[in-house]
Design a protein around this motif. Sequence first.
Motif, mmCIF file in Angstrom:
data_model
loop_
_atom_site.group_PDB
_atom_site.id
_atom_site.type_symbol
_atom_site.label_atom_id
_atom_site.label_comp_id
_atom_site.label_asym_id
_atom_site.label_seq_id
_atom_site.Cartn_x
_atom_site.Cartn_y
_atom_site.Cartn_z
ATOM 1 N N PRO A 134 7.333 -11.255 -40.017
ATOM 2 C CA PRO A 134 7.749 -9.947 -39.158
ATOM 3 C C PRO A 134 9.450 -9.751 -39.422
ATOM 4 O O PRO A 134 10.018 -10.819 -39.387
ATOM 5 N N LEU A 135 9.701 -8.536 -39.351
ATOM 6 C CA LEU A 135 11.065 -8.295 -39.220
ATOM 7 C C LEU A 135 11.656 -8.284 -37.872
ATOM 8 O O LEU A 135 12.753 -8.957 -37.448
ATOM 9 N N GLY A 136 10.937 -8.070 -36.883
ATOM 10 C CA GLY A 136 11.115 -8.439 -35.369
ATOM 11 C C GLY A 136 11.986 -7.193 -34.753
ATOM 12 O O GLY A 136 12.336 -7.395 -33.660
ATOM 13 N N VAL A 157 10.249 -12.306 -47.505
ATOM 14 C CA VAL A 157 10.069 -10.961 -47.363
ATOM 15 C C VAL A 157 9.786 -10.619 -45.881
ATOM 16 O O VAL A 157 8.929 -10.990 -45.456
ATOM 17 N N TYR A 158 10.180 -9.686 -45.442
ATOM 18 C CA TYR A 158 10.322 -9.170 -44.044
ATOM 19 C C TYR A 158 9.640 -7.836 -43.724
ATOM 20 O O TYR A 158 10.126 -6.760 -44.505
ATOM 21 N N TYR A 159 8.422 -7.802 -43.328
ATOM 22 C CA TYR A 159 7.639 -6.628 -43.297
ATOM 23 C C TYR A 159 8.172 -5.893 -41.703
ATOM 24 O O TYR A 159 8.313 -6.534 -40.807
ATOM 25 N N GLU A 160 8.029 -4.465 -41.705
ATOM 26 C CA GLU A 160 8.314 -3.974 -40.557
ATOM 27 C C GLU A 160 7.132 -3.973 -39.457
ATOM 28 O O GLU A 160 5.820 -3.731 -39.712
ATOM 29 N N CYS A 162 0.896 -3.996 -41.230
ATOM 30 C CA CYS A 162 2.506 -4.056 -41.396
ATOM 31 C C CYS A 162 2.840 -4.309 -42.992
ATOM 32 O O CYS A 162 3.525 -3.908 -43.516
ATOM 33 N N ALA A 163 1.737 -5.224 -43.596
ATOM 34 C CA ALA A 163 2.149 -5.566 -44.940
ATOM 35 C C ALA A 163 1.017 -5.384 -45.977
ATOM 36 O O ALA A 163 0.587 -6.434 -46.755
ATOM 37 N N TYR A 164 0.176 -4.389 -45.773
ATOM 38 C CA TYR A 164 -1.032 -4.168 -46.572
ATOM 39 C C TYR A 164 -0.561 -4.130 -47.992
ATOM 40 O O TYR A 164 -1.471 -4.440 -49.013
ATOM 41 N N ALA A 165 0.184 -3.214 -48.142
ATOM 42 C CA ALA A 165 0.616 -2.634 -49.565
ATOM 43 C C ALA A 165 1.423 -4.349 -50.497
ATOM 44 O O ALA A 165 0.590 -4.344 -51.477
#
Length: 243
Positions: free
Chosen positions: A137-139, A163-166, A28-31
């Motif tokens: 996580p965004l949730g 910061v919320y990742y999808e 989800c947050a690799y970038a």
Amino acid sequence: MAERARDPKQEAAEHVFFSPHPDDVALCAYASLLGVPRGVVPTLVTVFSQSCWEFALPVDPSRAMAVTSLRMGEDRRFARAHGADLVHLGFRDTSLRAPPGGLPEPEEARAALASRVRLALEEVLVNVSPDAVCYVPLGISSHVDHLMVRDAVRALRGGRNVVYYEDLPYSAHHPEDEIVDYAWALGLSPRCLDMTALWAAKVRGLSFYASQLEPHTLPAVEAHARRLGSGRGLCERVWTVAS
């Protein structure tokens, strides 16, 4: 694991990635992980690191030690390859607390667990600069483990520099307007991160978690990235508090 001595000059640049389970950051947050400034060592915090989930029902709790050892090993190799510190908090995931097909997790037990998770995350954050960037996580999946991590960090940080990742691969199965409405209800604004040139690196990163990838996972993650890229490439999206 031994704590890393922190350079006070780098405190404002700390980046801490909170991962409900092994593989969530890679998915989800690799970038964002690759975007951590050079010279700053990111920290990965895996919260629910005990599991017996092997993508087959019924689950076998007697397999928990073997599965957990395998997953934690994958997590360690991923962190090492990406120059990150790693913290395992050791909580049991839903496969052990409320196995699929069994009785739901009692509300009292879930509330007690949420309190313990918050205390553990508070202990992590006490050693983190107030200016550090925290990824959660965004949730959108409504997965209880994801929501516990998100809500605890959000409360402990007052929403500051979060910061919320999808959540993937779950986000890939939600309509775009549903994701946007969900995030806006939390007071968040989107930012797309171009992954086109980095996609092969992301696939390699995910290969560290071979035991956790189902056949449909990578296609779903790529389909979501292409949807975000709107025909111009592949993207990951994060959300931050709106101005």
